[in-house]
Design a protein around this motif. Sequence first.
Motif, PDB file in Angstrom:
ATOM      1  N   THR A 126      -8.083  -3.711   0.294  1.00  0.00           N
ATOM      2  CA  THR A 126      -7.188  -2.543   0.283  1.00  0.00           C
ATOM      3  C   THR A 126      -7.025  -1.986  -1.131  1.00  0.00           C
ATOM      4  O   THR A 126      -6.937  -0.774  -1.325  1.00  0.00           O
ATOM      5  N   SER A 176      -8.531   1.725  -2.367  1.00  0.00           N
ATOM      6  CA  SER A 176      -7.653   2.741  -2.966  1.00  0.00           C
ATOM      7  C   SER A 176      -8.304   3.386  -4.199  1.00  0.00           C
ATOM      8  O   SER A 176      -7.888   4.459  -4.631  1.00  0.00           O
ATOM      9  N   ILE A 218      -4.783   7.374   3.411  1.00  0.00           N
ATOM     10  CA  ILE A 218      -3.585   6.805   4.055  1.00  0.00           C
ATOM     11  C   ILE A 218      -3.986   5.994   5.288  1.00  0.00           C
ATOM     12  O   ILE A 218      -3.502   4.877   5.498  1.00  0.00           O
ATOM     13  N   LEU A 273      -0.411   2.167  -3.503  1.00  0.00           N
ATOM     14  CA  LEU A 273      -1.817   2.548  -3.333  1.00  0.00           C
ATOM     15  C   LEU A 273      -2.051   3.906  -2.678  1.00  0.00           C
ATOM     16  O   LEU A 273      -3.113   4.492  -2.875  1.00  0.00           O
ATOM     17  N   LEU A 274      -1.102   4.399  -1.866  1.00  0.00           N
ATOM     18  CA  LEU A 274      -1.368   5.642  -1.140  1.00  0.00           C
ATOM     19  C   LEU A 274      -1.590   6.796  -2.126  1.00  0.00           C
ATOM     20  O   LEU A 274      -0.903   6.884  -3.145  1.00  0.00           O
ATOM     21  N   PRO A 275      -2.555   7.668  -1.813  1.00  0.00           N
ATOM     22  CA  PRO A 275      -2.812   8.797  -2.717  1.00  0.00           C
ATOM     23  C   PRO A 275      -1.632   9.760  -2.767  1.00  0.00           C
ATOM     24  O   PRO A 275      -0.900   9.904  -1.780  1.00  0.00           O
ATOM     25  N   GLY A 276      -1.458  10.407  -3.914  1.00  0.00           N
ATOM     26  CA  GLY A 276      -0.391  11.410  -4.034  1.00  0.00           C
ATOM     27  C   GLY A 276      -0.841  12.734  -3.436  1.00  0.00           C
ATOM     28  O   GLY A 276      -1.911  12.844  -2.877  1.00  0.00           O
ATOM     29  N   ALA A 294      -5.625   2.600   4.269  1.00  0.00           N
ATOM     30  CA  ALA A 294      -4.637   1.651   3.724  1.00  0.00           C
ATOM     31  C   ALA A 294      -3.744   1.087   4.830  1.00  0.00           C
ATOM     32  O   ALA A 294      -3.464  -0.117   4.867  1.00  0.00           O
ATOM     33  N   LEU A 295      -3.310   1.956   5.744  1.00  0.00           N
ATOM     34  CA  LEU A 295      -2.395   1.487   6.794  1.00  0.00           C
ATOM     35  C   LEU A 295      -3.105   0.671   7.877  1.00  0.00           C
ATOM     36  O   LEU A 295      -2.502  -0.246   8.445  1.00  0.00           O
ATOM     37  N   PRO A 346       0.817  -1.224   0.000  1.00  0.00           N
ATOM     38  CA  PRO A 346       0.000   0.000   0.000  1.00  0.00           C
ATOM     39  C   PRO A 346       0.846   1.267   0.000  1.00  0.00           C
ATOM     40  O   PRO A 346       0.470   2.253  -0.634  1.00  0.00           O
ATOM     41  N   THR A 347       1.981   1.238   0.709  1.00  0.00           N
ATOM     42  CA  THR A 347       2.798   2.460   0.826  1.00  0.00           C
ATOM     43  C   THR A 347       3.259   2.952  -0.547  1.00  0.00           C
ATOM     44  O   THR A 347       3.179   4.140  -0.854  1.00  0.00           O
TER      45      THR A 347
END
Lengths: 204, 118
Positions: free
Chosen positions: B30, B34, B44, A200-203, B47-48, A196-197
């Motif tokens: 997940t 997203s 964030i 997938l994480l949003p910008g 997801a985490l 995810p890091t």
Amino acid sequence: MSTAIEIPYNSTERPDTGLYNAKLGVWLFLASEVMLFGALFSTYVLLRTGADTWENGAQIGLSIPLATINTLVLIISSVTMVMSWASLKTKNFGKYKSYMGVTILCGVIFLVIKGFEYAHKFENGIWPSTSTFMAIYFTMTGLHGLHVIGGMIVNTYLWGPGAKMWQTDPERFTNRIEVAGLYWHFVDLVWIFLFPTLYLLPGK
Amino acid sequence: MSDTHHEDVQSHVKTYIKVFVALAVGTLVTVLASNIHLGIVLGIIVALVIATVKGSLVAGFFMHLSAERKIIYWVLVLTAVFVVVMMGLIMFTRQDQQGRQQGIFAVPQGHVPAHPAE
């Protein structure tokens, strides 16, 4: 006259720790690994919070379908790894060989998929020097890939020549599989956070 | 998990399968989450949180941390403390840098440094 010195507590538990030595040893090693990857995740946080803009993995061409498949492959390998240990606990050496073989195969599949991902980036002129995001992406996934290779070397030894120990000292061999499994699960665990890091994480 | 017997192993195998299904579902959730536009902070966090749940399942069941010796818990507690300190130091550094950029910690005009390097 030769005297063989027997290493103590490699299959029996030490009275003070309640563990055989290799198990405590591998957990201490994993503690140092937590610090290593923790430092890299901290670096990611610092770089991300310090940047004016930050890319989303998918937007810059990272393949979420391939990474999702890789996540599932590592999860399957974790299950087969723990099943190989459980097979030895139930004295079924044949099942152990099968499960460990699948674990190694999953490692190969993971690396091949990762190789395709890297090759695709390089073909498109994307290198670690392209952006801060790509620098941390290649650093973290590269280090994780090296850990996968390390685990596969150990697992392949324990599947092949190292498996002879099952005939002479089955309990010690079972313990070896348990500690090799602890390492392999840790590698899976790191990927569970990397996926995810980086992908997938949003910008921002 | 040092005192494992044959029957225990059989019951553990069923648990491993359940954990595998939970991990596979967690992975798909997940990815689906997203694709929903939750915003940066919530995106964030979601997801985490899912990653933490999945990681806990791997550590708790595959690595047998749900039933381990005390000394391993202490090793991990100590490791967690060091990780938090390391992350904390980095975040303090970041805040300090932001403070300087915003002038919060700026040196007042006309101030004569005690040391030339200051």
